[in-house]
Design a protein around this motif. Structure first.
Motif, PDB file in Angstrom:
ATOM      1  N   PHE A 143      34.537  44.142  51.338  1.00 28.93           N
ATOM      2  CA  PHE A 143      35.473  44.379  50.240  1.00 28.93           C
ATOM      3  C   PHE A 143      34.635  44.717  49.019  1.00 28.93           C
ATOM      4  O   PHE A 143      33.882  43.882  48.519  1.00 28.93           O
ATOM      5  CB  PHE A 143      36.322  43.131  49.982  1.00 28.93           C
ATOM      6  CG  PHE A 143      37.247  43.272  48.807  1.00 28.93           C
ATOM      7  CD1 PHE A 143      38.522  43.797  48.981  1.00 28.93           C
ATOM      8  CD2 PHE A 143      36.868  42.887  47.527  1.00 28.93           C
ATOM      9  CE1 PHE A 143      39.389  43.950  47.900  1.00 28.93           C
ATOM     10  CE2 PHE A 143      37.725  43.027  46.448  1.00 28.93           C
ATOM     11  CZ  PHE A 143      38.984  43.549  46.632  1.00 28.93           C
ATOM     12  N   TYR A 144      34.733  45.961  48.540  1.00 33.25           N
ATOM     13  CA  TYR A 144      33.943  46.410  47.389  1.00 33.25           C
ATOM     14  C   TYR A 144      34.860  46.418  46.174  1.00 33.25           C
ATOM     15  O   TYR A 144      35.735  47.272  46.068  1.00 33.25           O
ATOM     16  CB  TYR A 144      33.356  47.791  47.662  1.00 33.25           C
ATOM     17  CG  TYR A 144      32.358  48.218  46.611  1.00 33.25           C
ATOM     18  CD1 TYR A 144      31.028  47.814  46.678  1.00 33.25           C
ATOM     19  CD2 TYR A 144      32.759  48.994  45.530  1.00 33.25           C
ATOM     20  CE1 TYR A 144      30.123  48.176  45.703  1.00 33.25           C
ATOM     21  CE2 TYR A 144      31.847  49.363  44.541  1.00 33.25           C
ATOM     22  CZ  TYR A 144      30.531  48.954  44.645  1.00 33.25           C
ATOM     23  OH  TYR A 144      29.631  49.305  43.673  1.00 33.25           O
ATOM     24  N   ASP A 158      33.790  42.112  40.599  1.00 30.49           N
ATOM     25  CA  ASP A 158      33.531  42.490  39.201  1.00 30.49           C
ATOM     26  C   ASP A 158      33.395  41.226  38.359  1.00 30.49           C
ATOM     27  O   ASP A 158      34.301  40.412  38.290  1.00 30.49           O
ATOM     28  CB  ASP A 158      34.732  43.319  38.725  1.00 30.49           C
ATOM     29  CG  ASP A 158      34.623  43.812  37.300  1.00 30.49           C
ATOM     30  OD1 ASP A 158      34.350  42.999  36.394  1.00 30.49           O
ATOM     31  OD2 ASP A 158      34.841  45.011  37.076  1.00 30.49           O
ATOM     32  N   CYS A 159      32.239  41.079  37.696  1.00 34.60           N
ATOM     33  CA  CYS A 159      32.034  39.917  36.821  1.00 34.60           C
ATOM     34  C   CYS A 159      31.535  40.391  35.460  1.00 34.60           C
ATOM     35  O   CYS A 159      30.639  39.802  34.861  1.00 34.60           O
ATOM     36  CB  CYS A 159      31.058  38.946  37.469  1.00 34.60           C
ATOM     37  SG  CYS A 159      30.932  37.363  36.609  1.00 34.60           S
ATOM     38  N   THR A 160      32.132  41.484  34.984  1.00 29.63           N
ATOM     39  CA  THR A 160      31.673  42.144  33.766  1.00 29.63           C
ATOM     40  C   THR A 160      31.469  41.178  32.599  1.00 29.63           C
ATOM     41  O   THR A 160      30.468  41.226  31.907  1.00 29.63           O
ATOM     42  CB  THR A 160      32.698  43.225  33.354  1.00 29.63           C
ATOM     43  OG1 THR A 160      32.867  44.115  34.450  1.00 29.63           O
ATOM     44  CG2 THR A 160      32.248  44.011  32.136  1.00 29.63           C
ATOM     45  N   HIS A 195      38.779  43.936  33.706  1.00 28.73           N
ATOM     46  CA  HIS A 195      37.557  43.403  34.312  1.00 28.73           C
ATOM     47  C   HIS A 195      37.760  41.913  34.531  1.00 28.73           C
ATOM     48  O   HIS A 195      38.815  41.368  34.193  1.00 28.73           O
ATOM     49  CB  HIS A 195      36.354  43.642  33.383  1.00 28.73           C
ATOM     50  CG  HIS A 195      35.905  45.064  33.334  1.00 28.73           C
ATOM     51  ND1 HIS A 195      35.326  45.699  34.411  1.00 28.73           N
ATOM     52  CD2 HIS A 195      35.945  45.980  32.336  1.00 28.73           C
ATOM     53  CE1 HIS A 195      35.029  46.944  34.073  1.00 28.73           C
ATOM     54  NE2 HIS A 195      35.398  47.148  32.819  1.00 28.73           N
ATOM     55  N   MET A 196      36.707  41.259  35.044  1.00 29.25           N
ATOM     56  CA  MET A 196      36.804  39.814  35.239  1.00 29.25           C
ATOM     57  C   MET A 196      35.594  39.103  34.636  1.00 29.25           C
ATOM     58  O   MET A 196      34.569  39.714  34.341  1.00 29.25           O
ATOM     59  CB  MET A 196      36.879  39.488  36.737  1.00 29.25           C
ATOM     60  CG  MET A 196      38.200  39.894  37.373  1.00 29.25           C
ATOM     61  SD  MET A 196      38.435  39.204  39.030  1.00 29.25           S
ATOM     62  CE  MET A 196      37.706  40.470  40.036  1.00 29.25           C
ATOM     63  N   GLY A 197      35.770  37.803  34.471  1.00 23.32           N
ATOM     64  CA  GLY A 197      34.668  36.898  34.158  1.00 23.32           C
ATOM     65  C   GLY A 197      34.511  35.970  35.360  1.00 23.32           C
ATOM     66  O   GLY A 197      35.296  36.047  36.321  1.00 23.32           O
ATOM     67  N   LYS A 227      30.271  36.089  52.502  1.00 24.78           N
ATOM     68  CA  LYS A 227      29.346  36.124  51.365  1.00 24.78           C
ATOM     69  C   LYS A 227      30.076  36.696  50.160  1.00 24.78           C
ATOM     70  O   LYS A 227      30.723  37.744  50.270  1.00 24.78           O
ATOM     71  CB  LYS A 227      28.131  36.983  51.705  1.00 24.78           C
ATOM     72  CG  LYS A 227      27.248  36.313  52.731  1.00 24.78           C
ATOM     73  CD  LYS A 227      26.010  37.117  53.075  1.00 24.78           C
ATOM     74  CE  LYS A 227      25.119  36.297  53.992  1.00 24.78           C
ATOM     75  NZ  LYS A 227      24.111  37.068  54.679  1.00 24.78           N
ATOM     76  N   PHE A 228      29.976  36.006  49.047  1.00 26.66           N
ATOM     77  CA  PHE A 228      30.582  36.491  47.800  1.00 26.66           C
ATOM     78  C   PHE A 228      29.463  36.926  46.862  1.00 26.66           C
ATOM     79  O   PHE A 228      28.535  36.153  46.607  1.00 26.66           O
ATOM     80  CB  PHE A 228      31.394  35.382  47.119  1.00 26.66           C
ATOM     81  CG  PHE A 228      32.684  35.059  47.811  1.00 26.66           C
ATOM     82  CD1 PHE A 228      33.849  35.756  47.497  1.00 26.66           C
ATOM     83  CD2 PHE A 228      32.738  34.070  48.778  1.00 26.66           C
ATOM     84  CE1 PHE A 228      35.042  35.461  48.139  1.00 26.66           C
ATOM     85  CE2 PHE A 228      33.938  33.772  49.427  1.00 26.66           C
ATOM     86  CZ  PHE A 228      35.090  34.466  49.103  1.00 26.66           C
ATOM     87  N   VAL A 229      29.568  38.159  46.359  1.00 22.03           N
ATOM     88  CA  VAL A 229      28.559  38.682  45.437  1.00 22.03           C
ATOM     89  C   VAL A 229      29.251  39.041  44.126  1.00 22.03           C
ATOM     90  O   VAL A 229      30.340  39.627  44.136  1.00 22.03           O
ATOM     91  CB  VAL A 229      27.877  39.950  46.019  1.00 22.03           C
ATOM     92  CG1 VAL A 229      26.830  40.495  45.053  1.00 22.03           C
ATOM     93  CG2 VAL A 229      27.249  39.659  47.379  1.00 22.03           C
ATOM     94  N   VAL A 230      28.633  38.670  42.995  1.00 20.96           N
ATOM     95  CA  VAL A 230      29.175  39.096  41.699  1.00 20.96           C
ATOM     96  C   VAL A 230      28.259  40.145  41.079  1.00 20.96           C
ATOM     97  O   VAL A 230      27.029  40.060  41.212  1.00 20.96           O
ATOM     98  CB  VAL A 230      29.394  37.901  40.742  1.00 20.96           C
ATOM     99  CG1 VAL A 230      30.562  37.051  41.217  1.00 20.96           C
ATOM    100  CG2 VAL A 230      28.142  37.037  40.610  1.00 20.96           C
TER     101      VAL A 230
END
Ligand SMILES: [Zn+2]
Ligand SMILES: [Zn+2]
Ligand SMILES: [Zn+2]
Length: 275
Positions: free
Chosen positions: A175-176, A202-204, A214-216, A238-241
Protein backbone atom coordinates in the motif's frame (compact mmCIF):
# COMPACT_ATOMS: atom_id res chain seq x y z
CA UNK A 1 9.00 -7.47 -3.14
CA UNK A 2 11.39 -4.66 -2.38
CA UNK A 3 10.86 -0.92 -2.14
CA UNK A 4 13.62 1.65 -2.17
CA UNK A 5 12.84 5.18 -0.99
CA UNK A 6 14.79 7.56 -3.21
CA UNK A 7 13.33 10.80 -1.88
CA UNK A 8 11.55 11.25 1.46
CA UNK A 9 10.86 15.00 1.75
CA UNK A 10 7.79 17.08 1.14
CA UNK A 11 7.61 19.75 -1.59
CA UNK A 12 10.53 22.01 -0.66
CA UNK A 13 13.03 19.32 0.29
CA UNK A 14 14.77 19.23 3.65
CA UNK A 15 16.59 21.58 4.06
CA UNK A 16 13.99 23.59 2.18
CA UNK A 17 15.53 25.11 -0.92
CA UNK A 18 14.95 28.71 0.20
CA UNK A 19 14.50 28.11 3.93
CA UNK A 20 16.62 29.28 6.85
CA UNK A 21 14.54 27.88 9.72
CA UNK A 22 16.30 26.20 12.65
CA UNK A 23 15.61 22.59 11.61
CA UNK A 24 16.75 23.24 8.04
CA UNK A 25 19.97 24.82 9.29
CA UNK A 26 20.47 21.91 11.68
CA UNK A 27 19.81 19.35 8.92
CA UNK A 28 22.37 21.04 6.72
CA UNK A 29 24.93 20.98 9.53
CA UNK A 30 24.30 17.35 10.56
CA UNK A 31 23.83 15.94 7.04
CA UNK A 32 23.31 12.16 6.66
CA UNK A 33 19.71 10.97 6.98
CA UNK A 34 18.57 14.51 7.77
CA UNK A 35 19.00 15.47 4.13
CA UNK A 36 15.82 14.62 2.26
CA UNK A 37 15.07 15.07 -1.44
CA UNK A 38 11.70 15.11 -3.18
CA UNK A 39 9.35 12.14 -3.17
CA UNK A 40 10.16 9.09 -5.27
CA UNK A 41 10.40 5.31 -4.80
CA UNK A 42 11.33 2.32 -6.91
CA UNK A 43 9.84 -1.15 -6.55
CA UNK A 44 12.01 -4.17 -7.33
CA UNK A 45 14.31 -1.81 -9.29
CA UNK A 46 11.61 -1.88 -12.00
CA UNK A 47 8.58 0.22 -11.16
CA UNK A 48 9.19 3.88 -10.49
CA UNK A 49 6.68 5.80 -8.38
CA UNK A 50 6.64 9.52 -9.22
CA UNK A 51 9.08 11.65 -11.20
CA UNK A 52 10.13 14.69 -9.15
CA UNK A 53 12.78 17.26 -10.05
CA UNK A 54 15.29 15.24 -7.99
CA UNK A 55 15.03 12.16 -10.24
CA UNK A 56 18.34 12.95 -11.91
CA UNK A 57 20.18 13.19 -8.59
CA UNK A 58 18.52 9.90 -7.50
CA UNK A 59 19.83 8.26 -10.65
CA UNK A 60 23.35 9.44 -9.85
CA UNK A 61 23.24 8.70 -6.12
CA UNK A 62 21.50 5.32 -6.11
CA UNK A 63 22.51 3.94 -9.50
CA UNK A 64 18.93 4.02 -10.75
CA UNK A 65 18.95 2.49 -14.22
CA UNK A 66 16.70 5.09 -15.86
CA UNK A 67 17.05 3.95 -19.50
CA UNK A 68 15.81 0.51 -18.44
CA UNK A 69 12.84 1.66 -16.33
CA UNK A 70 9.75 0.60 -18.28
CA UNK A 71 6.96 1.61 -15.88
CA UNK A 72 6.16 4.78 -13.97
CA UNK A 73 3.22 5.33 -11.62
CA UNK A 74 2.30 8.95 -10.93
CA UNK A 75 0.43 9.87 -7.75
CA UNK A 76 -0.52 13.45 -8.69
CA UNK A 77 0.72 16.55 -10.45
CA UNK A 78 2.36 18.49 -7.58
CA UNK A 79 5.91 19.56 -8.43
CA UNK A 80 7.54 17.31 -5.82
CA UNK A 81 6.03 14.27 -7.63
CA UNK A 82 5.75 15.23 -11.28
CA UNK A 83 8.29 17.07 -13.40
CA UNK A 84 7.35 16.03 -16.96
CA UNK A 85 9.94 18.40 -18.48
CA UNK A 86 12.47 15.67 -17.71
CA UNK A 87 10.60 13.23 -19.97
CA UNK A 88 11.46 15.43 -22.94
CA UNK A 89 15.00 14.09 -22.54
CA UNK A 90 13.60 10.71 -23.59
CA UNK A 91 13.76 11.77 -27.23
CA UNK A 92 16.08 11.24 -30.13
CA UNK A 93 18.71 13.93 -29.99
CA UNK A 94 18.78 13.78 -26.18
CA UNK A 95 19.11 10.04 -25.58
CA UNK A 96 20.62 7.17 -27.58
CA UNK A 97 19.50 3.53 -27.50
CA UNK A 98 16.36 4.01 -25.40
CA UNK A 99 15.17 0.53 -26.21
CA UNK A 100 11.41 1.07 -26.31
CA UNK A 101 8.87 3.28 -24.59
CA UNK A 102 8.25 4.15 -20.96
CA UNK A 103 4.68 3.37 -19.88
CA UNK A 104 3.31 6.01 -17.53
CA UNK A 105 0.14 5.60 -15.46
CA UNK A 106 -1.50 8.57 -13.79
CA UNK A 107 -4.43 10.94 -13.50
CA UNK A 108 -5.83 13.51 -15.92
CA UNK A 109 -4.10 16.51 -14.29
CA UNK A 110 -0.64 14.97 -14.71
CA UNK A 111 -1.52 14.15 -18.34
CA UNK A 112 -2.58 17.76 -19.11
CA UNK A 113 0.67 19.05 -17.64
CA UNK A 114 2.68 16.57 -19.75
CA UNK A 115 0.68 17.46 -22.85
CA UNK A 116 1.49 21.17 -22.43
CA UNK A 117 5.17 20.45 -21.88
CA UNK A 118 5.33 18.15 -24.90
CA UNK A 119 3.63 20.67 -27.20
CA UNK A 120 6.22 23.28 -26.29
CA UNK A 121 9.12 20.83 -26.60
CA UNK A 122 8.03 19.81 -30.11
CA UNK A 123 8.37 23.42 -31.24
CA UNK A 124 12.14 23.30 -30.96
CA UNK A 125 12.75 19.63 -31.73
CA UNK A 126 10.29 17.51 -33.75
CA UNK A 127 11.10 14.13 -32.21
CA UNK A 128 8.38 12.55 -30.08
CA UNK A 129 9.23 11.45 -26.56
CA UNK A 130 9.45 7.66 -26.21
CA UNK A 131 6.64 7.48 -23.67
CA UNK A 132 3.05 6.24 -23.50
CA UNK A 133 0.71 7.86 -20.99
CA UNK A 134 -2.24 5.86 -19.65
CA UNK A 135 -4.99 7.94 -18.02
CA UNK A 136 -6.24 5.66 -15.27
CA UNK A 137 -9.19 5.73 -12.87
CA UNK A 138 -9.37 5.10 -9.15
CA UNK A 139 -10.54 1.65 -7.99
CA UNK A 140 -9.90 0.12 -11.44
CA UNK A 141 -7.47 -2.74 -11.83
CA UNK A 142 -4.46 -2.60 -14.17
CA UNK A 143 -1.35 -4.64 -14.89
CA UNK A 144 2.18 -3.64 -15.85
CA UNK A 145 5.25 -5.88 -16.13
CA UNK A 146 3.48 -8.64 -14.22
CA UNK A 147 2.40 -6.33 -11.37
CA UNK A 148 -1.29 -5.90 -10.61
CA UNK A 149 -2.07 -2.39 -9.41
CA UNK A 150 -5.07 -0.33 -8.40
CA UNK A 151 -5.10 3.44 -7.89
CA UNK A 152 -6.95 4.39 -4.70
CA UNK A 153 -8.46 7.71 -3.78
CA UNK A 154 -6.36 10.07 -1.63
CA UNK A 155 -7.54 12.98 0.53
CA UNK A 156 -5.15 15.55 -0.85
CA UNK A 157 -5.69 18.19 -3.53
CA UNK A 158 -9.43 18.65 -4.28
CA UNK A 159 -8.53 20.07 -7.72
CA UNK A 160 -7.46 16.68 -9.05
CA UNK A 161 -7.91 12.95 -8.40
CA UNK A 162 -4.77 12.21 -6.41
CA UNK A 163 -3.88 8.53 -6.27
CA UNK A 164 -2.50 6.14 -3.69
CA UNK A 165 -1.48 2.75 -5.06
CA UNK A 166 -2.20 -0.83 -4.13
CA UNK A 167 0.47 -2.93 -5.86
CA UNK A 168 0.61 -6.74 -5.93
CA UNK A 169 3.02 -9.39 -7.14
CA UNK A 170 3.82 -12.98 -6.18
CA UNK A 171 1.36 -12.98 -3.28
CA UNK A 172 2.71 -9.73 -1.76
CA UNK A 173 0.73 -6.51 -1.46
CA UNK A 174 2.07 -3.00 -1.02
CA UNK A 175 0.00 0.00 0.00
CA UNK A 176 1.76 3.17 -1.22
CA UNK A 177 0.09 6.02 0.63
CA UNK A 178 1.23 9.55 -0.01
CA UNK A 179 0.26 12.34 -0.47
CA UNK A 180 -2.90 12.09 1.60
CA UNK A 181 -4.68 12.99 4.79
CA UNK A 182 -6.63 10.36 6.73
CA UNK A 183 -7.98 8.07 3.98
CA UNK A 184 -11.37 8.81 2.39
CA UNK A 185 -14.18 6.38 3.31
CA UNK A 186 -14.40 5.11 -0.31
CA UNK A 187 -10.81 3.94 -0.01
CA UNK A 188 -11.46 2.29 3.35
CA UNK A 189 -14.46 0.48 1.79
CA UNK A 190 -12.42 -0.65 -1.19
CA UNK A 191 -9.47 -2.11 0.73
CA UNK A 192 -11.69 -4.27 2.94
CA UNK A 193 -10.56 -7.87 2.36
CA UNK A 194 -6.99 -7.03 1.30
CA UNK A 195 -3.98 -7.84 3.43
CA UNK A 196 -0.98 -5.52 3.20
CA UNK A 197 2.59 -6.71 3.67
CA UNK A 198 3.92 -3.16 3.66
CA UNK A 199 2.03 0.08 4.32
CA UNK A 200 3.79 3.30 3.36
CA UNK A 201 2.22 6.36 5.00
CA UNK A 202 2.33 10.14 4.58
CA UNK A 203 3.80 11.75 7.71
CA UNK A 204 4.41 15.22 6.30
CA UNK A 205 3.64 17.17 9.47
CA UNK A 206 5.21 14.77 12.00
CA UNK A 207 4.26 16.24 15.41
CA UNK A 208 1.22 18.16 14.17
CA UNK A 209 -2.12 16.44 13.71
CA UNK A 210 -3.92 17.38 10.50
CA UNK A 211 -7.53 17.15 9.38
CA UNK A 212 -6.83 16.58 5.67
CA UNK A 213 -4.30 16.90 2.77
CA UNK A 214 -1.42 15.32 4.72
CA UNK A 215 -0.90 13.52 8.01
CA UNK A 216 1.13 13.75 11.18
CA UNK A 217 2.30 10.81 13.29
CA UNK A 218 -0.90 10.71 15.37
CA UNK A 219 -2.94 10.41 12.15
CA UNK A 220 -0.68 7.53 11.06
CA UNK A 221 -1.38 5.77 14.36
CA UNK A 222 -5.13 6.01 13.61
CA UNK A 223 -4.65 4.61 10.10
CA UNK A 224 -2.52 1.70 11.34
CA UNK A 225 -5.04 0.87 14.07
CA UNK A 226 -7.97 0.83 11.65
CA UNK A 227 -6.02 -1.33 9.19
CA UNK A 228 -5.27 -3.80 11.98
CA UNK A 229 -8.86 -3.75 13.22
CA UNK A 230 -10.10 -4.48 9.69
CA UNK A 231 -7.63 -7.33 9.23
CA UNK A 232 -5.83 -5.46 6.42
CA UNK A 233 -2.68 -5.51 8.55
CA UNK A 234 -1.27 -7.77 11.25
CA UNK A 235 1.96 -8.27 13.21
CA UNK A 236 3.80 -9.23 10.01
CA UNK A 237 2.86 -5.97 8.26
CA UNK A 238 5.65 -3.41 7.97
CA UNK A 239 4.59 0.20 8.43
CA UNK A 240 6.82 2.91 6.95
CA UNK A 241 6.39 6.66 7.43
CA UNK A 242 7.73 9.13 4.84
CA UNK A 243 7.26 12.47 2.97
CA UNK A 244 8.52 14.71 5.79
CA UNK A 245 8.40 18.49 5.94
CA UNK A 246 10.72 20.69 8.00
CA UNK A 247 7.46 22.25 9.30
CA UNK A 248 6.93 18.92 11.11
CA UNK A 249 9.92 19.82 13.26
CA UNK A 250 11.61 16.44 13.91
CA UNK A 251 15.01 15.67 12.45
CA UNK A 252 15.64 12.04 11.47
CA UNK A 253 16.73 10.67 14.84
CA UNK A 254 13.83 12.19 16.74
CA UNK A 255 11.34 11.11 14.07
CA UNK A 256 12.75 7.59 14.23
CA UNK A 257 12.45 7.45 18.01
CA UNK A 258 8.81 8.60 18.01
CA UNK A 259 7.88 6.31 15.12
CA UNK A 260 9.50 3.30 16.77
CA UNK A 261 7.14 3.65 19.76
CA UNK A 262 4.36 2.64 17.35
CA UNK A 263 6.36 0.02 15.49
CA UNK A 264 6.81 2.23 12.41
CA UNK A 265 9.95 2.41 10.27
CA UNK A 266 11.13 5.95 9.45
CA UNK A 267 12.15 6.27 5.81
CA UNK A 268 15.30 8.09 4.74
CA UNK A 269 16.71 8.75 1.29
CA UNK A 270 18.14 5.53 -0.11
CA UNK A 271 16.45 3.18 2.39
CA UNK A 272 15.43 -0.24 1.09
CA UNK A 273 12.81 -2.46 2.73
CA UNK A 274 12.13 -6.05 1.65
CA UNK A 275 8.83 -7.67 2.46
ZN1 LIG B 1 4.23 15.72 -1.95
ZN1 LIG C 1 13.04 25.09 7.03
ZN1 LIG D 1 1.00 16.82 -3.12
Amino acid sequence: MKIQYLGTAAAEGWPGIFCRCDVCKKALRLGGKNIRTRSQAVIDDKILVDLPQDTYSHMLTYGLDMPNIRTLFVTHSHQDHWYPEELMMRREGFAVDMNGVLDIYGNDAAFHYLDRVEAEALEYSPNKAQIRYHQIREFQEYTAQGYRFIPLKAAHNPRENCFLYLIQKDGKTLFYGNDTGYLPEETWDFIQGYHFDLVSMDCTMQKTRLETNHMGLSNNVDVAKRLRDMGCANDCTKFVVTHFSHNGGWLHEEMEERAKEHGFITAYDGMTVEF
